[in-house]
Enzyme design. Structure first.
Site, PDB file in Angstrom:
ATOM      1  N   ILE A 148       0.826  -1.200   0.000  1.00 52.27           N
ATOM      2  CA  ILE A 148       0.000   0.000   0.000  1.00 52.27           C
ATOM      3  C   ILE A 148       0.862   1.253   0.000  1.00 52.27           C
ATOM      4  CG2 ILE A 148      -1.701   1.329   1.307  1.00 52.27           C
ATOM      5  CD1 ILE A 148      -2.774  -1.374   2.356  1.00 52.27           C
TER       6      ILE A 148
ATOM      7  N   ASP B 296      11.058   3.076   7.058  1.00 55.67           N
ATOM      8  CA  ASP B 296      10.637   1.700   7.306  1.00 55.67           C
ATOM      9  C   ASP B 296      11.854   0.946   7.840  1.00 55.67           C
ATOM     10  OD1 ASP B 296       9.852  -1.087   7.017  1.00 55.67           O
ATOM     11  OD2 ASP B 296       8.262  -0.389   5.680  1.00 55.67           O
TER      12      ASP B 296
ATOM     13  N   CYS C 157       1.759   1.912   8.087  1.00 57.16           N
ATOM     14  CA  CYS C 157       2.466   0.882   8.841  1.00 57.16           C
ATOM     15  C   CYS C 157       1.485   0.037   9.645  1.00 57.16           C
ATOM     16  CB  CYS C 157       3.492   1.512   9.782  1.00 57.16           C
ATOM     17  SG  CYS C 157       2.832   2.833  10.822  1.00 57.16           S
ATOM     18  N   PRO C 158       1.862  -1.208   9.962  1.00 57.69           N
ATOM     19  CA  PRO C 158       0.997  -2.056  10.794  1.00 57.69           C
ATOM     20  C   PRO C 158       1.032  -1.597  12.243  1.00 57.69           C
ATOM     21  CG  PRO C 158       3.082  -3.151  10.389  1.00 57.69           C
ATOM     22  CD  PRO C 158       3.110  -1.889   9.566  1.00 57.69           C
TER      23      PRO C 158
ATOM     24  N   THR D 101      -4.461   5.963   6.967  1.00 57.15           N
ATOM     25  CA  THR D 101      -5.357   4.912   6.475  1.00 57.15           C
ATOM     26  C   THR D 101      -4.851   3.546   6.928  1.00 57.15           C
ATOM     27  OG1 THR D 101      -4.138   4.849   4.384  1.00 57.15           O
ATOM     28  CG2 THR D 101      -6.123   6.203   4.445  1.00 57.15           C
TER      29      THR D 101
ATOM     30  N   ARG E 267      -3.639   1.990  10.792  1.00 62.48           N
ATOM     31  CA  ARG E 267      -4.280   1.522  12.014  1.00 62.48           C
ATOM     32  C   ARG E 267      -4.487   2.710  12.947  1.00 62.48           C
ATOM     33  NH1 ARG E 267      -5.621  -1.910   9.387  1.00 62.48           N
ATOM     34  NH2 ARG E 267      -5.171  -4.147   9.444  1.00 62.48           N
TER      35      ARG E 267
ATOM     36  N   ASP F 218      -8.976   7.664   8.118  1.00 63.48           N
ATOM     37  CA  ASP F 218      -9.937   6.622   7.774  1.00 63.48           C
ATOM     38  C   ASP F 218     -10.034   5.604   8.902  1.00 63.48           C
ATOM     39  OD1 ASP F 218     -11.745   5.348   5.825  1.00 63.48           O
ATOM     40  OD2 ASP F 218     -10.261   3.732   5.826  1.00 63.48           O
TER      41      ASP F 218
ATOM     42  N   GLU G  11     -12.265   3.125  17.372  1.00 60.05           N
ATOM     43  CA  GLU G  11     -13.315   2.988  16.366  1.00 60.05           C
ATOM     44  C   GLU G  11     -14.250   1.806  16.591  1.00 60.05           C
ATOM     45  OE1 GLU G  11     -11.796   0.572  12.580  1.00 60.05           O
ATOM     46  OE2 GLU G  11     -10.628   2.375  12.904  1.00 60.05           O
TER      47      GLU G  11
ATOM     48  N   HIS H 194     -13.498   4.076   8.045  1.00 59.93           N
ATOM     49  CA  HIS H 194     -12.784   2.840   7.695  1.00 59.93           C
ATOM     50  C   HIS H 194     -13.327   2.280   6.371  1.00 59.93           C
ATOM     51  CE1 HIS H 194     -10.233  -0.451   9.747  1.00 59.93           C
ATOM     52  NE2 HIS H 194     -10.218  -0.658   8.430  1.00 59.93           N
TER      53      HIS H 194
END
Length: 333
Positions: free
Chosen positions: A155, A174, A204-205, A231, A233, A257, A262, A294
């Site tokens: 992504i 990263d 990033c996760p 967009t 987490r 997002d 949430e 989301h």
């Protein structure tokens, strides 16, 4: 296999039913989120299919395992809502959808950038009210601006490619640089990215290292008036710190997002209810904040891939053959 599918909406049923035509699993659709209160609904089902806001902590997993569940089939890429160590201890398999449509999420991030920059969401409402004033709608040329991409998986790299197409300089941070990155992507330290970027986009996760990655310290290192996009987490951002950044003017535009709390909000119609989350409601008062619920993943292609991969995982588990996108504790580490 008998599959209890939690947190389902009409579109989930449409795409899962279509994909299930070549599998023949028995799917029970449940509107409810998976929690300790609803877990008993899955008794007798070998597989539970869960979504991003379903709870799969130790208590829920114990209830599911006691009811005969052996497979947790996530219809998402993220798995931070699952206690993987406990699942393994209980002898339960966890599978996910590793990639459904990276273009969908990357393109939505770009949509947030464009909408925030030119304030199209405000202009839309003004024109409908007969207000054609341009005051407060001033944007900037993307050409020549520096865009920082945090996280360069599929992504992140697609987002980088699109922004380069606008003529932007692209920086990336990263811990594991991606060998597929184009030559125009310049890897720098996280601190350098924050200091040099006009736009910062998070891809990033969520890990222990990225939880509240964007905190007061990180925001203080950013350019004045920076645009911040998330967009990825929700918990990557410290909401209180971001609100302070908006109030001070450090953050000039914010596009979200995802949101760290949430679970109690997104994927449902709360228009007739009082929303008790004060932090979320404070965010909605800023004219330079754009929040979507989301929906970055929400394209025809992505929903098709999610449904097909989810059911492929279930079939592979049942037959002991085929591709099973299994998630284990070492993966999380």
């Amino acid at each position: 296999m008998r599959v209890a599918v939690f947190s389902t909406k009409p579109y989930d049923r449409t795409f899962l039913d279509r994909a299930n035509e070549r599998h023949g699993h028995e799917l029970l659709y449940l509107d409810a989120r998976l929690t300790t209160e609803t877990a008993p609904l899955a008794a007798g089902f070998e597989t539970v299919c869960a979504f991003v806001n379903d709870r799969l902590d130790a208590g829920v997993l114990a209830l599911l395992q006691g009811g005969g569940t052996r497979l947790i089939a996530l219809r998402s890429a993220g798995f931070n809502n699952v206690d993987l160590a406990e699942a393994e201890r209980l002898g339960m398999t966890v599978a996910r959808v590793p990639a459904y449509s990276p273009h969908a999420v990357a393109e939505h991030a770009v949509a947030l950038v464009l909408s925030l920059n030119r304030m199209t969401y405000r202009a839309y409402n003004r024109v409908r009210e007969g207000n054609f004033s341009l005051d407060g709608l001033l944007g900037f040329d993307l050409y020549g601006k520096t865009v920082g991409v945090v996280g360069t998986g599929k992504i992140g790299l697609i987002f980088a490619d699109i922004m380069h197409g606008f003529g932007c300089r692209v920086l990336a941070a990263d811990p594991c640089p991606n060998h597929d990155a184009k030559a125009f992507v310049e890897y720098v330290t996280f601190d350098r990215l924050l200091a040099d970027s006009d736009i910062v986009s998070l891809h990033c996760p969520l890990t222990p290292q990225t939880n509240h990655l964007i905190d007061a310290r990180a925001i203080s290192q950013m350019k004045d008036g920076v645009m911040l996009i998330n967009t990825g987490r929700g918990r990557v951002i410290d909401t209180r710190a971001v609100i302070d950044g908006l109030k001070s003017g450090k953050i000039g535009r914010l596009g979200l997002d995802v949101y760290e709390e949430e679970e109690q909000l997104f994927f449902q119609d709360l228009s007739q209810h009082v929303i008790a989350d004060d932090l979320f409601m404070r965010l909605t008062t800023f004219p330079n904040v754009l929040i979507t619920g989301h929906q970055a993943f929400f394209t025809e292609e992505a929903l098709t891939n999610i449904a097909e991969t989810t059911l492929d995982n279930i079939t592979a588990f049942e037959r002991g053959a085929g591709t099973l996108h299994r998630v284990t504790p070492p993966t999380l580490a």
